[in-house]
Every structure is written in structure tokens, then in C-alpha cells.
Design a protein around this motif. Structure first.
Motif, short mmCIF file in Angstrom:
data_model
loop_
_atom_site.label_atom_id
_atom_site.label_comp_id
_atom_site.label_asym_id
_atom_site.label_seq_id
_atom_site.Cartn_x
_atom_site.Cartn_y
_atom_site.Cartn_z
N GLU A 35 30.53 -18.12 -12.77
CA GLU A 35 29.36 -17.34 -12.39
C GLU A 35 29.65 -16.82 -10.98
O GLU A 35 30.05 -17.61 -10.10
CB GLU A 35 28.15 -18.29 -12.35
CG GLU A 35 26.93 -17.71 -11.70
CD GLU A 35 25.92 -18.81 -11.28
OE1 GLU A 35 26.08 -20.00 -11.66
OE2 GLU A 35 25.01 -18.45 -10.52
N ILE A 36 29.49 -15.52 -10.76
CA ILE A 36 29.75 -14.97 -9.42
C ILE A 36 28.50 -15.23 -8.58
O ILE A 36 27.45 -14.60 -8.76
CB ILE A 36 30.09 -13.47 -9.49
CG1 ILE A 36 31.36 -13.30 -10.34
CG2 ILE A 36 30.29 -12.88 -8.09
CD1 ILE A 36 31.69 -11.87 -10.71
N ALA A 37 28.61 -16.21 -7.66
CA ALA A 37 27.42 -16.72 -6.98
C ALA A 37 27.25 -16.16 -5.58
O ALA A 37 26.14 -16.16 -5.03
CB ALA A 37 27.50 -18.25 -6.91
N LEU A 38 28.33 -15.68 -4.96
CA LEU A 38 28.25 -15.25 -3.56
C LEU A 38 29.30 -14.19 -3.28
O LEU A 38 30.46 -14.34 -3.68
CB LEU A 38 28.52 -16.48 -2.66
CG LEU A 38 28.60 -16.17 -1.16
CD1 LEU A 38 27.21 -16.14 -0.55
CD2 LEU A 38 29.45 -17.20 -0.43
N LEU A 39 28.88 -13.13 -2.57
CA LEU A 39 29.81 -12.10 -2.14
C LEU A 39 29.58 -11.84 -0.67
O LEU A 39 28.42 -11.79 -0.21
CB LEU A 39 29.58 -10.79 -2.92
CG LEU A 39 29.69 -10.86 -4.45
CD1 LEU A 39 29.36 -9.50 -5.07
CD2 LEU A 39 31.09 -11.30 -4.88
N THR A 40 30.66 -11.66 0.11
CA THR A 40 30.46 -11.35 1.53
C THR A 40 31.21 -10.07 1.91
O THR A 40 32.14 -9.64 1.23
CB THR A 40 30.93 -12.48 2.47
OG1 THR A 40 32.36 -12.41 2.61
CG2 THR A 40 30.50 -13.85 2.00
N ALA A 41 30.78 -9.50 3.05
CA ALA A 41 31.42 -8.32 3.63
C ALA A 41 31.20 -8.36 5.13
O ALA A 41 30.45 -9.21 5.64
CB ALA A 41 30.83 -7.05 3.02
N GLU A 42 31.82 -7.43 5.84
CA GLU A 42 31.61 -7.35 7.30
C GLU A 42 30.84 -6.05 7.58
O GLU A 42 29.62 -6.06 7.67
CB GLU A 42 32.99 -7.39 7.98
CG GLU A 42 32.96 -7.17 9.46
CD GLU A 42 32.54 -8.37 10.26
OE1 GLU A 42 32.13 -9.39 9.67
OE2 GLU A 42 32.57 -8.28 11.50
N ARG A 43 31.52 -4.90 7.61
CA ARG A 43 30.83 -3.63 7.86
C ARG A 43 29.82 -3.33 6.75
O ARG A 43 28.79 -2.73 6.98
CB ARG A 43 31.84 -2.46 7.91
CG ARG A 43 32.80 -2.49 9.07
CD ARG A 43 33.95 -1.52 8.84
NE ARG A 43 34.62 -1.81 7.58
CZ ARG A 43 35.20 -0.92 6.80
NH1 ARG A 43 35.20 0.35 7.11
NH2 ARG A 43 35.78 -1.28 5.66
N ARG A 44 30.12 -3.73 5.53
CA ARG A 44 29.26 -3.37 4.39
C ARG A 44 28.24 -4.45 4.06
O ARG A 44 27.60 -4.39 3.01
CB ARG A 44 30.12 -3.09 3.16
CG ARG A 44 31.35 -2.23 3.40
CD ARG A 44 31.02 -0.86 3.99
NE ARG A 44 30.32 0.01 3.09
CZ ARG A 44 30.89 0.96 2.33
NH1 ARG A 44 32.18 1.15 2.38
NH2 ARG A 44 30.16 1.74 1.55
N ALA A 45 28.09 -5.45 4.96
CA ALA A 45 27.11 -6.51 4.71
C ALA A 45 25.72 -5.90 4.55
O ALA A 45 25.37 -4.93 5.24
CB ALA A 45 27.12 -7.50 5.86
#
Ligand code: NAP
Length: 355
Positions: A35-45
Motif C-alpha cells: 500500500e503506498i502510504a507516504l510520498l515526500t517532495a521538496e520543491r513540490r511539497a
């Protein structure tokens, strides 16, 4: 394997807004075990994946969070893929494992690939920020270190150039069939190897209609190649390796010259065929046939070809893989499958996208 319909492992992709992050999602969206539970980004947060990569707009995915806002304990991840730039990665993984020591990590960056702290400091110009984790990390060349990967908490996914050359040469070095001092690797990569962040030297007008070498005599993948070839040969190896940038999106192609053979070129071919006979993602072509990057594009395969080099005791090996798949995110999913006890090929059986 857990009952896929009922128990899905919670996975996170740190750096989902980058090229390897997007490739991870392409592979994980239909993976039956996660299950894809978490996604992170920096500029695109704060944005949705569909804003960053429109191909994901039909799918329901978590919003991109800033890494600093993540509570690792609450995230309760079974496994995190870390697709962040070098050096940022070691700080993030140190913090993650301090708060959530039970989370497993597959790191796609170079931060944990070198086992020797002195070699790390020499090649990267600073001391490692997490030397205790550097000791713990298992090098994630799936076909070679499968049994250690299965029980690892932290896996250092190999580089794209290095995966290509190591899979072609490690069985030959182990068999002492080639002279370790006579290896020359002439490698080429597509442009996605440099990531998505804008750089002047990666503009269309700088790269198209041409072809050039870079990092000559100093590319950091040399350190990783020396480490793995030395392990395989049982003595120190210092390799000749030159990378080139070619104006295509995906693909690594390595032309490898080997000399001082203890067998014929056909003998080398037999060693590779036997070593990889049961490997689902390593395809050794019939003797004399050569791979193309277009025949592995988007797949988790490496294709390896081998031919005579006119005189005795020399041979030429060519290997091709997709830098974003077998060279990064595909191998990372293969490692996740090993670490979480799924069938190794789960989610990875795509045929290359050709034509
Ligand atoms: N590309 C390849 O073929 C390849 C192959 C093997 C290994 N790798 C390695 O895999 C890693 C990722 O590569 P990539 O090509 O996917 O790079 P990329 O396209 O540049 O993506 C980098 C990702 O990291 C995020 N990020 C950047 N700086 C950050 C920071 N200070 N804190 C938190 N997040 C940050 C970016 O977010 P924003 O975009 O939102 O700023 C983006 O999601 C690198 O270490 C690379 O060396 C790449």
C-alpha cells in the motif's frame, strides 16, 4: 508472502517527485503486496503527484509531504524507498531509523554503497554523517547478495552504471577467468540518469545532436566498481571506467573490454550462462549477439552479449539496462520483494517498451 489481498506492506517513497520516485510509483501502483502510504517532495511539497507527473492523475495517491513534517513513528512504514540526493539521504535515514527502528529502507542514493569510511570521505569530500549505518548497510546487487538482502534492514541500491558493469563481470572475476587489471569499461547513459532538477548542461540545446564523456578519470561510480570487483576477485582491483552522456531519455550501455583470459571468449560466455541460468532479470544473449538499450527500456532486465576480439585471450562484452528500472527503481523493488518475503519478480514482469 503475506496474504496479498489482506495484508499489504505500508511503503513510503521519499523523493517521489523525482525521476526514480516516479519510476518507483509506476512499479508499485499495481504491486499486489504493498500500500503506498507516504510520498515526500521538496520543491513540490503540498502538491499532488498528478501535478508533478500527469501520468498519475487516474490514480488515488497520498499528497506529497515535506520530509521535515513527517512523523516517522506515526507513518508506521514497513519499508521506505529513499530516492533523495546524495548527502541529504544519510541525514534523513538516520532520523527515520532513530524514530522508527523497525522500518526497512532501500536507499537509491550513493550514500551507503561504500563500506569503507575512508573511501567514502575521499570520494565524497566529507566524513559520513551516519557511519554506524554505513557499517550496517548491505550492498543491494540483488543477484549477487540475495541472501544478505533478505535479512537486511538497510539496503544500498547500487548505481545504474555499476549494476550494468558488475552483473556482466562479477561471475568472470569470481571464476578467475579474466585479468582484473585489464578491464576497460566504456559506458553511456541517457539523460534521466542526472535526475529531474534543472541544470544548464542538461538543456536540449546542450545535449542534443552530440555525445560527450564526463567525469573522466574521477567519476564516483569508480569507487563502487573497485569495491565490488575487489570483493569478487579477492584482491584489489582499480578499474578503467569512462561514462558518456547520450541524447536519449533512458538507458545504460556498457562496452567492456577484457583481456588475459584463462579461457576462450566462448568459455566466458558459458560462465555467464551458467551463473545466470535461473535469474529472471539477467538475460545472456547467444554468443556474438549484442544488446540494444531499446530492448530493455522500461523493463527490469539486463541483456548481456559477448563476442571474440580477434586474437586469443581477449573478448568484448556489451551490457544494456534501463537506468531508471534495473539501474534504480526496478532493482529497488526487487530488493524490497526480497526484504519483505514476496516473490522476487512480483510487480516487475513488464516486457520492454519497444517500439
Ligand atoms: N536517475 C537515475 O537514473 C538514478 C539511478 C540510480 C540512482 N539514482 C540516485 O537516486 C537518487 C534520486 O535520483 P533522481 O534521478 O530521482 O533525482 P531527482 O529527479 O532530482 O529527484 C530528487 C528528489 O529528491 C527531492 N529532494 C531534493 N532535495 C531534497 C531535500 N533537500 N530534502 C528532501 N527532498 C529533496 C526532490 O524533490 P523536489 O523535486 O520536489 O524538489 C525529488 O523528489 C539520487 O541519489 C541518485 O543519485 C538515480
Amino acid at each position: 508472502m503475506p496474504n496479498a489481498a489482506k495484508i499489504r506492506a505500508r511503503v513510503g517513497v521519499l523523493g517521489a517527485s523525482g525521476y526514480t520516485g516516479a519510476e518507483l510509483l509506476r512499479l508499485l501502483i499495481h504491486h499486489q503486496g504493498v500500500e503506498i502510504a507516504l510520498l515526500t517532495a521538496e520543491r513540490r511539497a503540498g502538491q499532488h503527484m498528478s501535478q508533478v507527473f500527469p501520468q498519475f492523475s487516474p490514480y488515488s495517491l497520498p499528497k506529497l509531504l515535506a520530509i521535515d513534517s513527517v512523523d516517522w513513528k506515526k507513518a508506521a512504514l514497513d519499508l521506505a524507498f529513499c530516492a533523495l540526493p546524495h548527502a541529504t539521504t544519510q541525514r534523513v535515514i538516520k532520523a527515520l531509523l532513530a524514530s522508527a527502528p523497525g522500518t526497512k529502507v532501500v536507499d537509491l542514493s550513493a550514500d551507503f554503497r561504500l563500506a569503507d569510511p575512508a573511501a567514502y570521505a575521499r570520494w565524497y569530500g566529507h566524513e559520513h554523517h551516519a557511519p554506524e549505518l554505513q557499517k550496517e548497510a548491505v550492498y543491494g546487487l540483488s543477484e549477487i547478495y540475495r541472501s544478505s538482502i533478505k535479512s537486511a534492514r538497510l539496503v544500498a541500491n547500487p548505481g545504474c552504471y555499476t549494476t550494468c558493469a558488475e552483473l556482466a563481470l562479477i561471475p568472470l572475476l569470481r571464476a578467475k577467468a579474466i585479468d582484473p587489471d585489464e578491464i576497460v569499461i566504456d559506458a553511456k547513459s541517457g539523460m534521466t540518469g542526472a535526475g529531474r532538477a534543472a541544470k544548464e548542461e542538461m538543456l536540449f540545446s546542450e545535449v542534443s545532436e552530440g555525445f560527450h564523456a564526463y567525469g573522466v578519470g574521477r567519476h564516483r561510480h569508480m569507487a563502487e566498481l573497485d569495491q565490488e570487483f575487489s570483493r569478487a576477485a579477492g584482491r584489489m582491483v582499480i578499474v578503467s571506467f569512462t561514462p558518456h552522456l547520450v541524447p536519449m531519455n533512458r538507458g545504460i550501455f556498457s562496452t567492456i573490454y577484457v583481456r588475459g583470459l584463462n579461457t576462450s571468449a566462448e568459455g566466458l560466455h558459458t560462465i555467464l550462462c551458467k551463473s545466470y541460468a535461473a535469474e529472471p532479470f539477467v538475460h545472456v544473449l547467444p554468443f556474438g549477439e549484442m544488446p540494444h538499450t531499446r530492448h530493455v527500456r522500461g523493463s527490469n532486465m539486463i541483456f548481456i552479449g559477448l563476442a571474440n576480439d580477434r586474437v586469443e585471450a581477449r573478448a568484448i562484452i556489451c551490457a544494456a539496462l534501463d537506468n531508471l528500472t534495473k539501474g534504480a527503481s526496478g532493482q529497488a523493488v526487487q530488493n524490497m520483494n526480497l526484504m519483505l518475503g514476496f516473490p522476487e519478480t512480483l510487480g516487475l514482469e513488464q516486457v520492454a517498451l519497444f517500439p
